[in-house]
Each structure stands twice: as structure tokens, then as C-alpha cells.
Scaffold this motif. Structure first.
Motif, PDB file in Angstrom:
ATOM      1  N   GLY A  10       1.359  -1.163   0.294  1.00  0.00           N
ATOM      2  CA  GLY A  10      -0.278   0.449   0.080  1.00  0.00           C
ATOM      3  C   GLY A  10       1.107   1.532  -0.037  1.00  0.00           C
ATOM      4  O   GLY A  10       0.506   1.907  -0.531  1.00  0.00           O
ATOM      5  N   PHE A  11       1.800   0.988   0.698  1.00  0.00           N
ATOM      6  CA  PHE A  11       3.113   2.326   0.406  1.00  0.00           C
ATOM      7  C   PHE A  11       3.383   2.160  -0.636  1.00  0.00           C
ATOM      8  O   PHE A  11       3.669   4.090  -0.897  1.00  0.00           O
ATOM      9  CB  PHE A  11       4.505   2.269   1.870  1.00  0.00           C
ATOM     10  N   LEU A  12       3.717   1.766  -1.316  1.00  0.00           N
ATOM     11  CA  LEU A  12       4.493   2.101  -2.607  1.00  0.00           C
ATOM     12  C   LEU A  12       2.908   2.447  -3.600  1.00  0.00           C
ATOM     13  O   LEU A  12       3.765   3.276  -4.302  1.00  0.00           O
ATOM     14  CB  LEU A  12       4.594   0.265  -3.126  1.00  0.00           C
ATOM     15  N   LEU A  13       1.819   1.731  -3.534  1.00  0.00           N
ATOM     16  CA  LEU A  13       1.095   2.748  -4.764  1.00  0.00           C
ATOM     17  C   LEU A  13       0.614   4.264  -4.551  1.00  0.00           C
ATOM     18  O   LEU A  13       1.130   4.969  -5.210  1.00  0.00           O
ATOM     19  CB  LEU A  13       0.287   1.498  -4.046  1.00  0.00           C
ATOM     20  N   VAL A  14       0.911   4.156  -2.551  1.00  0.00           N
ATOM     21  CA  VAL A  14       0.596   6.218  -2.772  1.00  0.00           C
ATOM     22  C   VAL A  14       2.192   6.867  -2.637  1.00  0.00           C
ATOM     23  O   VAL A  14       1.782   7.375  -3.611  1.00  0.00           O
ATOM     24  CB  VAL A  14       0.804   5.958  -0.815  1.00  0.00           C
ATOM     25  N   PHE A  15       3.459   5.876  -2.468  1.00  0.00           N
ATOM     26  CA  PHE A  15       4.895   6.667  -3.107  1.00  0.00           C
ATOM     27  C   PHE A  15       4.552   7.225  -4.795  1.00  0.00           C
ATOM     28  O   PHE A  15       5.014   7.595  -5.415  1.00  0.00           O
ATOM     29  CB  PHE A  15       5.470   5.594  -2.643  1.00  0.00           C
ATOM     30  N   MET A  16       4.245   5.155  -5.421  1.00  0.00           N
ATOM     31  CA  MET A  16       4.539   5.850  -6.726  1.00  0.00           C
ATOM     32  C   MET A  16       2.925   6.812  -7.395  1.00  0.00           C
ATOM     33  O   MET A  16       2.831   7.461  -8.193  1.00  0.00           O
ATOM     34  CB  MET A  16       4.242   4.456  -7.698  1.00  0.00           C
ATOM     35  N   GLY A  17       2.231   6.646  -6.644  1.00  0.00           N
ATOM     36  CA  GLY A  17       0.869   7.729  -6.991  1.00  0.00           C
ATOM     37  C   GLY A  17       1.214   9.689  -6.903  1.00  0.00           C
ATOM     38  O   GLY A  17       0.802   9.924  -7.251  1.00  0.00           O
ATOM     39  N   VAL A  18       1.787   9.211  -5.957  1.00  0.00           N
ATOM     40  CA  VAL A  18       2.800  10.873  -5.491  1.00  0.00           C
ATOM     41  C   VAL A  18       3.606  11.637  -7.000  1.00  0.00           C
ATOM     42  O   VAL A  18       3.713  12.210  -6.604  1.00  0.00           O
ATOM     43  CB  VAL A  18       3.447  11.104  -4.074  1.00  0.00           C
ATOM     44  N   PHE A  19       4.663  10.141  -7.187  1.00  0.00           N
ATOM     45  CA  PHE A  19       5.350  10.897  -7.688  1.00  0.00           C
ATOM     46  C   PHE A  19       4.712  10.593  -9.915  1.00  0.00           C
ATOM     47  O   PHE A  19       5.312  10.057 -10.209  1.00  0.00           O
ATOM     48  CB  PHE A  19       6.435  10.521  -7.845  1.00  0.00           C
ATOM     49  N   SER A  20       3.584   9.928  -9.970  1.00  0.00           N
ATOM     50  CA  SER A  20       2.998  10.371 -10.881  1.00  0.00           C
ATOM     51  C   SER A  20       3.637  11.055 -11.820  1.00  0.00           C
ATOM     52  O   SER A  20       2.763  10.726 -12.956  1.00  0.00           O
ATOM     53  CB  SER A  20       1.311   9.479 -10.961  1.00  0.00           C
ATOM     54  N   ALA A  21       3.605  12.447 -12.254  1.00  0.00           N
ATOM     55  CA  ALA A  21       3.344  13.790 -12.618  1.00  0.00           C
ATOM     56  C   ALA A  21       5.013  13.133 -12.979  1.00  0.00           C
ATOM     57  O   ALA A  21       5.316  13.567 -14.324  1.00  0.00           O
ATOM     58  CB  ALA A  21       3.017  14.605 -11.468  1.00  0.00           C
ATOM     59  N   LEU A  22       5.596  12.026 -12.536  1.00  0.00           N
ATOM     60  CA  LEU A  22       7.400  12.484 -13.204  1.00  0.00           C
ATOM     61  C   LEU A  22       7.218  11.690 -14.910  1.00  0.00           C
ATOM     62  O   LEU A  22       6.331  10.454 -14.585  1.00  0.00           O
ATOM     63  CB  LEU A  22       7.951  11.761 -12.103  1.00  0.00           C
ATOM     64  N   ALA A  23       7.959  11.717 -15.629  1.00  0.00           N
ATOM     65  CA  ALA A  23       7.816  11.122 -16.690  1.00  0.00           C
ATOM     66  C   ALA A  23       8.148   9.599 -16.780  1.00  0.00           C
ATOM     67  O   ALA A  23       9.062   8.723 -15.690  1.00  0.00           O
ATOM     68  CB  ALA A  23       8.933  12.304 -17.268  1.00  0.00           C
ATOM     69  N   GLN A  24       7.232   8.929 -17.034  1.00  0.00           N
ATOM     70  CA  GLN A  24       7.027   7.302 -17.073  1.00  0.00           C
ATOM     71  C   GLN A  24       7.197   6.628 -18.357  1.00  0.00           C
ATOM     72  O   GLN A  24       7.431   7.887 -19.719  1.00  0.00           O
ATOM     73  CB  GLN A  24       6.012   7.174 -16.406  1.00  0.00           C
ATOM     74  N   PRO A  25       8.183   5.804 -18.563  1.00  0.00           N
ATOM     75  CA  PRO A  25       8.302   4.761 -20.023  1.00  0.00           C
ATOM     76  C   PRO A  25       6.749   4.282 -21.022  1.00  0.00           C
ATOM     77  O   PRO A  25       5.832   3.988 -19.683  1.00  0.00           O
ATOM     78  CB  PRO A  25       8.964   4.000 -19.298  1.00  0.00           C
ATOM     79  N   ALA A  26       6.961   4.872 -21.529  1.00  0.00           N
ATOM     80  CA  ALA A  26       5.541   4.109 -22.803  1.00  0.00           C
ATOM     81  C   ALA A  26       5.268   2.852 -22.333  1.00  0.00           C
ATOM     82  O   ALA A  26       3.842   3.021 -22.320  1.00  0.00           O
ATOM     83  CB  ALA A  26       6.041   4.216 -24.446  1.00  0.00           C
ATOM     84  N   ASN A  27       6.130   1.796 -21.771  1.00  0.00           N
ATOM     85  CA  ASN A  27       5.373   0.504 -22.137  1.00  0.00           C
ATOM     86  C   ASN A  27       4.865   0.427 -20.073  1.00  0.00           C
ATOM     87  O   ASN A  27       4.984  -0.588 -19.681  1.00  0.00           O
ATOM     88  CB  ASN A  27       6.167  -0.284 -22.465  1.00  0.00           C
ATOM     89  N   ASP A  28       5.246   1.703 -19.693  1.00  0.00           N
ATOM     90  CA  ASP A  28       4.882   1.268 -18.173  1.00  0.00           C
ATOM     91  C   ASP A  28       3.080   0.578 -18.279  1.00  0.00           C
ATOM     92  O   ASP A  28       3.317  -0.006 -16.830  1.00  0.00           O
ATOM     93  CB  ASP A  28       5.127   2.261 -17.385  1.00  0.00           C
ATOM     94  N   THR A  29       2.180   0.795 -18.773  1.00  0.00           N
ATOM     95  CA  THR A  29       1.166   0.147 -18.717  1.00  0.00           C
ATOM     96  C   THR A  29       0.946  -1.018 -19.409  1.00  0.00           C
ATOM     97  O   THR A  29       2.054  -1.189 -20.472  1.00  0.00           O
ATOM     98  CB  THR A  29       0.337   0.862 -18.802  1.00  0.00           C
ATOM     99  N   PHE A  30       0.447  -1.923 -19.401  1.00  0.00           N
ATOM    100  CA  PHE A  30       0.526  -3.334 -19.820  1.00  0.00           C
ATOM    101  C   PHE A  30      -0.522  -2.541 -21.055  1.00  0.00           C
ATOM    102  O   PHE A  30      -0.092  -3.945 -22.577  1.00  0.00           O
ATOM    103  CB  PHE A  30      -0.889  -4.128 -19.260  1.00  0.00           C
ATOM    104  N   ALA A  31      -1.496  -1.891 -21.067  1.00  0.00           N
ATOM    105  CA  ALA A  31      -1.854  -1.236 -22.295  1.00  0.00           C
ATOM    106  C   ALA A  31      -1.009  -1.147 -23.173  1.00  0.00           C
ATOM    107  O   ALA A  31      -1.223  -0.942 -24.890  1.00  0.00           O
ATOM    108  CB  ALA A  31      -2.970  -0.546 -22.563  1.00  0.00           C
ATOM    109  N   ASN A  32       0.169   0.032 -23.683  1.00  0.00           N
ATOM    110  CA  ASN A  32       1.309   0.229 -24.073  1.00  0.00           C
ATOM    111  C   ASN A  32       2.365  -0.982 -24.207  1.00  0.00           C
ATOM    112  O   ASN A  32       3.502  -0.297 -24.926  1.00  0.00           O
ATOM    113  CB  ASN A  32       1.607   1.526 -23.752  1.00  0.00           C
ATOM    114  N   ARG A  33       1.815  -1.618 -24.428  1.00  0.00           N
ATOM    115  CA  ARG A  33       3.329  -3.136 -23.903  1.00  0.00           C
ATOM    116  C   ARG A  33       4.053  -3.145 -25.226  1.00  0.00           C
ATOM    117  O   ARG A  33       3.515  -2.581 -26.409  1.00  0.00           O
ATOM    118  CB  ARG A  33       3.062  -3.766 -23.702  1.00  0.00           C
ATOM    119  N   THR A  34       5.347  -2.884 -25.017  1.00  0.00           N
ATOM    120  CA  THR A  34       5.658  -2.845 -26.650  1.00  0.00           C
ATOM    121  C   THR A  34       6.266  -3.421 -27.075  1.00  0.00           C
ATOM    122  O   THR A  34       6.300  -5.090 -26.605  1.00  0.00           O
ATOM    123  CB  THR A  34       7.884  -1.845 -26.014  1.00  0.00           C
ATOM    124  N   ALA A  35       5.923  -4.296 -28.694  1.00  0.00           N
ATOM    125  CA  ALA A  35       6.613  -4.762 -29.298  1.00  0.00           C
ATOM    126  C   ALA A  35       7.164  -5.625 -29.257  1.00  0.00           C
ATOM    127  O   ALA A  35       8.608  -5.064 -30.251  1.00  0.00           O
ATOM    128  CB  ALA A  35       5.118  -4.958 -30.202  1.00  0.00           C
TER     129      ALA A  35
END
Length: 599
Positions: A10-35
Motif C-alpha cells: 500500500g505504501f508503494l502504491l501511494v509512493f508511486m501515486g505521489v510521483f506519478s507526474a514524473l516522466a514514465q516509460p511508454a510501456n509502463d502500462t500493460f496496454a502500451n506494452r512494446t511489441a
């Protein structure tokens, strides 16, 4: 412990939510996985886990995953094996492979995560990440590669000495050393140095990763539908089941689950017995027999040396000891060979293949074939293991003495017959010998004298059962005796015996049959000495008692110990005569006559 993991998650999810504004890799989400596109050669791809996040529903290895996952996807163009190697900058990435196309339907295929435990159980266990992992893939199946930053990996444990005078902590272990007094629960006790396991863990990683993707396509004959055709009486080929898979509905070959089979198809050009082996089986020599009149005794001495046992006791201080990988060792590779009839992988019928059971051919099967029938041959590996091996296929057609009417006549009293019953058949009306399914070859022998006769199959490839009969046709035979390995029967002078050497519960092969009849020495009735006009010396006519049609061998000796063959003669009446030029005396030469055959 589970609650602590959930708090951390839970702490990890909150921690990542706080910094979600930082740049994320395009394939961070499953829907955008790299082929990943496989161009026919190995592929290297890279990425980063910096600022990656955890999605709702994302697969999570509790206590191991951190949730910092980047995703790639690949669809297998054919069956085969994928090897994925992954390295992180300053950390060991957790690599997981799933089949499926959405979080709700993912199934774990492979992971580079594995468990290590110390020899000293008080030091516990911890997780490691292998640098690579390999797994089977199926044509058309989509695979999802998740690269995560593991939480408790590459951890270390150590035993720290517990201060004396304090109560024992839970899990403390004793070491060898000077005994010291200590007060425990109000009672004075003695103990030696006390150590406590202390656990340290790494810091959650992130940063750059580099992956190497290797794909080995399955052989072209991986699927039953694409089996390779072979032909001929004797075939040699190099076979590989590397990267092969097991089809739905495919049988377990040799009762082993296997998992990496390739297929061949062969049509029998003639009826007989086929061997399918990893080394070549030489052709069988045609049947034969030979006889002699020498006898010997072989004494085998077996020496048994007792081996003593010594027990040594070693004591060690309780360190954590070596790490032990909890992953079972890979099974040894050995080929599984099987034969079937049928045209569909899920409805194959066993061709009743049997193991060859010869030390020189540890991986070989044999089975009967019918001319014109097509047989499907499978090569798999023990528990799915793979290898590249030579394969030999050899067809043996029936021996010339397969049929009763073509039995080979043997003559003498000390006979060795050789041949084979591979490919032999069972004739209509032929008696069945116990321990056989009826594949027999035939010899015949006429007893020159009455007495016990021994049969020995000791030089054969198997302990073949033998039937001894009398009679003139295969449907009108009289049982005389039967046995396997070695046995004896009582023979009557002048009787012809038919010997059928059968298979051993379906097993066939080379035959070496020894027949030994009693040595019958004929009584000397009279000696007639008369002048020899040709040499102006004397000759002797030796008359021995015999039975009509007995063939008698005359032997001579100068010392009564070493004998040599002189000549044979047929007894037409109740005696048989031999003319010798060296007249027998009390000091030699000496003569004797033995019965060796019957006309």
C-alpha cells in the motif's frame, strides 16, 4: 508477516501515486506494452524501470514484486524455445513471462526468480534472480514479458553472536566453544556461544535494463501432421528434438510424460521385425550349425571381497553454511522412442514396441511390422529434455528356418546352432511354448543313441524358451520337453526331435543353441590280425558292437590320454568294422569307438 507485505504494498502504491507526474516509460502500462518483432535472429531490447508504476490488477508476486514494471509483448511464429536474459544497472531485475492478452486471463509461464536456503536452517531462505530463463512457446500464442524490480532479492544472512547473560532469543542456535553459565527463566544453565541469524536485504531497484531475446524454432517435424517420411530397410539419420513441444492428445511415450517430441513416418516394405535405436544394430547372420566331438569343462571362480564401512564424525561451528538452490536439478536427458499405427495424434494405436534390452543398445525398441503398413515413429526426451542424436532404423525379415517345413537338420553329439528369431512368425496350428508369444525358428536332430541330452541357450541375446517335439507336421506334434536358458530331456535312439526356439515374452534376437548328447563308447568285440600284402606287415580289423544306422567315429591314442579322430563308418548290422594298419598292443596304440550320428 503477510500484513507487513500488504502495508508495504500500500505504501508503494501511494509512493508511486505521489510521483506519478514524473516522466514514465511508454510501456509502463500493460496496454502500451512494446511489441517485439523477431527478424529471424536474436534481438536485444532495452528500457528503464525509473518512474514505472503499479496498475490495478497487475500480476504481483507477493513479497517479491515491487510493482515497478515495464511490459513487452511477442507472439510466437512457431513452436520453439525462448531464452530471455536480463540485466539491470545496479540491481537484479525480476523477469516474469505470462500467456494471455489481459490481466484477468494471464497465466504464469516462466520466471527468473528462485529460492535459496542456507545449510543451517536457522539462517532461513531468500530469493535470487537468475540472469536468464528459458521456456517453451506455442505457435500463435501471445506472450507478455514483465520486467520488475524485486523487493527482497539477493539478500544476505549472517549469524551474529548473542551477548552472554541475556535470555535466548527465538531461533538462537548453539555453537561449539567454552561453556558459560547463564540465567534462563530463573534457572542457572550452561551454554556455549550463542548466535542469532540476522537478515539484510537490498534496496528497491530501478533504472536501466537490457534484455537479450533468443528464439529457437522447433524442428519441422515437431507436429505429428508434419512428420518426416523415411524409407528403406536400413535407415540412418541425425535427429533433434531441441525446441520441440508436445501436442494436445499426444500419448506419453514409454509411459514417460516427455514433452519434446518429433515424428517420423515409415511404410514397411516387407513383414518382419524392426529395431529403432540410437546406435546401429548389425544385420543378423543367417542360421547355421556345426558339430564336433571335443568336450571341456569351464570353472569360474568368483571372489567376494568384503568392504568395510567406516564412520567419521565431523563437528562444525554453526555458520550459515553454503547456499542450496531449492530448484530441483534438471532431469537427465535420454531419448524416448515409440512406434504407433494411425493417422491422428490423439487416436494412435501402439505398435507393441518392446525395449531391446541389450547392454550395447540402451536406447532401442523393437516391434513387428506387416508389409505395406505405415508406422509412426516418435522421438521424445525424458521429462521434456532435448538433444541431438543419431537414429537407426533396421528391418529384419524372417529367417530361412522360420517355418517348420524349413527346419535345419543338425547332426552330431556336440552341436552349436546359431541364428535369429527376429521377424519370426507363428504358424497356424503351431504349439505355443510357455513364456513366448509364438515367434519361433526351427531345427531338427536325430538321436544317435539313447540317453540324457542337454540344451543350452547361454550365448543368446535373451533366455529364449525352447520347445522339443516329435512329429511330421506342425499341426501334429507331440510334446517332449520345454525349457528356457538351459534344460535337459531323455532322448531315444533313432528318434528325430524338432526344436523350436521362441521369443522371450516378445523379445527376439540372436540365438546360440548348444546341444550335447551323451558320449557312448562301443564295446570292442574282437580283433583280427592278418598279413598286409602291400607292406609285408600286419593289419588289424577291429569289430565294435553297434546298432544299425549308427554312425561311429574311431579314435586312436598312443598314450591313452590324447586322442585323435581316425575315420567314421556306418553300422549296417549289429557291428561296425575298422581296418587299422597299426596293430593294437598292451603298450599301444589304443583304439576306441563312439557313436556320433544316426543316418
Amino acid at each position: 508477516m503477510g500484513g507487513a507485505k500488504n502495508i508495504f504494498r500500500g505504501f508503494l502504491l501511494v509512493f508511486m501515486g505521489v510521483f506519478s507526474a514524473l516522466a514514465q516509460p511508454a510501456n509502463d502500462t500493460f496496454a502500451n506494452r512494446t511489441a517485439i518483432v523477431w527478424p529471424g535472429t536474436n534481438v536485444t531490447f532495452s528500457g528503464t524501470l525509473s518512474n514505472t508504476t503499479f496498475e490495478t490488477g497487475e500480476p504481483f508476486l507477493d513479497g517479491i514484486s515491487s510493482g515497478q514494471t515495464a511490459w513487452w509483448t511477442w507472439t510466437a511464429p512457431s513452436n520453439g524455445i525462448v531464452t530471455l536474459s536480463v540485466a539491470g544497472t545496479g540491481f537484479s531485475p525480476l523477469l516474469t513471462v505470462y500467456a494471455g492478452t489481459d490481466f484477468a486471463n494471464l497465466s504464469l509461464v516462466a520466471s527468473n526468480n528462485y529460492l535459496m536456503c542456507y545449510e543451517n536452517t536457522n539462517c532461513g531462505c531468500h530469493w535470487h534472480e537468475r540472469s536468464s530463463t528459458a521456456f517453451h512457446v506455442t505457435r500463435g500464442q501471445a506472450y507478455q514479458f514483465g520486467v520488475d524490480s524485486a523487493v527482497v532479492t539477493d539478500a544476505s544472512w549472517k549469524l551474529e553472536q548473542f551477548p552472554s547473560g541475556e535470555a535466548f532469543p527465538a531461533g538462537a542456535v548453539r555453537a561449539f566453544g567454552p561453556a558459560l553459565p547463564v540465567l534462563i527463566n530463573g534457572q542457572m544453565s550452561w551454554y556455549v556461544n550463542v548466535y542469532v541469524p540476522v537478515h539484510t536485504t537490498n534496496i528497491i531497484g530501478g533504472g536501466e535494463i537490457l534484455c537479450d531475446f533468443q528464439f529457437t524454432p522447433a524442428p519441422v517435424n515437431d507436429d505429428f501432421e508434419n512428420r518426416t517420411g523415411i524409407s528403406g530397410v536400413r535407415t540412418h539419420l541425425l535427429a533433434s528434438n531441441v525446441a520441440a513441444d508436445k501436442q494436445p492428445g499426444e500419448p506419453n511415450h514409454c509411459g514417460n510424460i516427455g514433452g519434446s517430441s518429433v515424428w517420423y513416418s515409415w511404410q514397411a516394405p516387407a513383414s518382419g521385425r524392426v529395431t529403432f535405436s540410437t546406435n546401429g544394430v548389425p544385420p543378423y547372420l543367417p542360421p547355421s550349425w556345426y558339430g564336433d566331438y571335443s568336450f571341456g569343462l569351464i570353472i569360474t571362480l568368483v571372489e567376494n571381497n568384503g568392504v568395510g564401512a567406516q564412520t567419521m564424525w565431523n563437528f562444525y561451528a554453526p555458520t550459515c553454511g553454503a547456499e542450496i538452490d531449492q530448484t530441483p536439478p534438471p532431469p537427465p536427458f535420454y531419448p524416448l522412442l515409440a512406434a504407433y499405427t494411425g493417422t491422428n495424434v490423439s487416436s494412435l494405436v501402439s505398435a507393441n514396441a518392446l525395449p531391446f534390452l541389450q547392454d550395447a543398445y540402451p536406447h532401442a525398441i523393437e516391434f513387428d511390422v506387416v508389409k505395406g503398413q505405415t508406422y509412426q515413429l516418435a522421438f521424445d526426451g525424458n521429462l521434456g529434455t532435448t538433444g541431438t542424436i543419431p537414429l537407426f532404423q533396421a528391418l529384419t525379415t524372417p529367417s530361412s528356418n522360420d517355418q517348420f517345413k524349413n527346419r535345419i537338420r543338425m547332426r552330431g553329439i556336440n552341436i552349436t546352432a546359431t541364428g535369429f528369431n527376429a521377424g519370426a512368425t507363428h504358424e497356424a496350428g503351431e504349439p505355443s511354448v510357455a513364456g513366448s508369444i509364438g515367434k519361433s525358428v526351427w531345427w531338427s536332430w536325430t538321436a544317435p543313441a539313447s540317453g540324457p541330452v542337454s540344451i543350452d541357450l547361454g550365448g543368446s541375446e535373451h533366455s529364449f524358451p525352447v520347445g522339443v517335439f516329435s512329429g511330421s507336421s506342425v499341426t501334429h506334434l507331440n510334446w517332449i520337453a520345454t525349457g528356457s536358458g538351459s534344460f535337459a530331456f531323455n532322448a531315444l535312439q533313432g528318434q528325430t526331435y524338432d526344436l523350436a526356439v521362441n521369443d522371450a515374452s516378445g523379445l527376439t534376437g540372436a540365438i546360440k543353441l548348444k546341444l550335447q548328447a551323451p558320449v557312448i563308447q562301443l564295446p570292442l568285440e574282437r580283433i583280427r590280425v592278418r598279413p598286409d600284402k602291400a607292406t609285408s606287415g600286419k593289419v588289424a580289423l577291429l569289430s565294435f558292437s553297434a546298432s544299425p544306422r549308427q554312425i561311429v567315429l574311431l579314435l586312436s591314442s598312443n598314450d591313452g590320454s590324447t586322442w585323435k579322430n581316425i575315420r567314421m563308418a556306418l553300422a549296417r548290422q549289429t557291428t561296425v568294422d575298422f581296418l587299422v594298419r597299426a596293430v593294437p598292443t598292451s603298450s599301444g596304440p589304443f583304439y576306441r569307438a563312439i557313436v556320433v550320428d544316426y543316418q
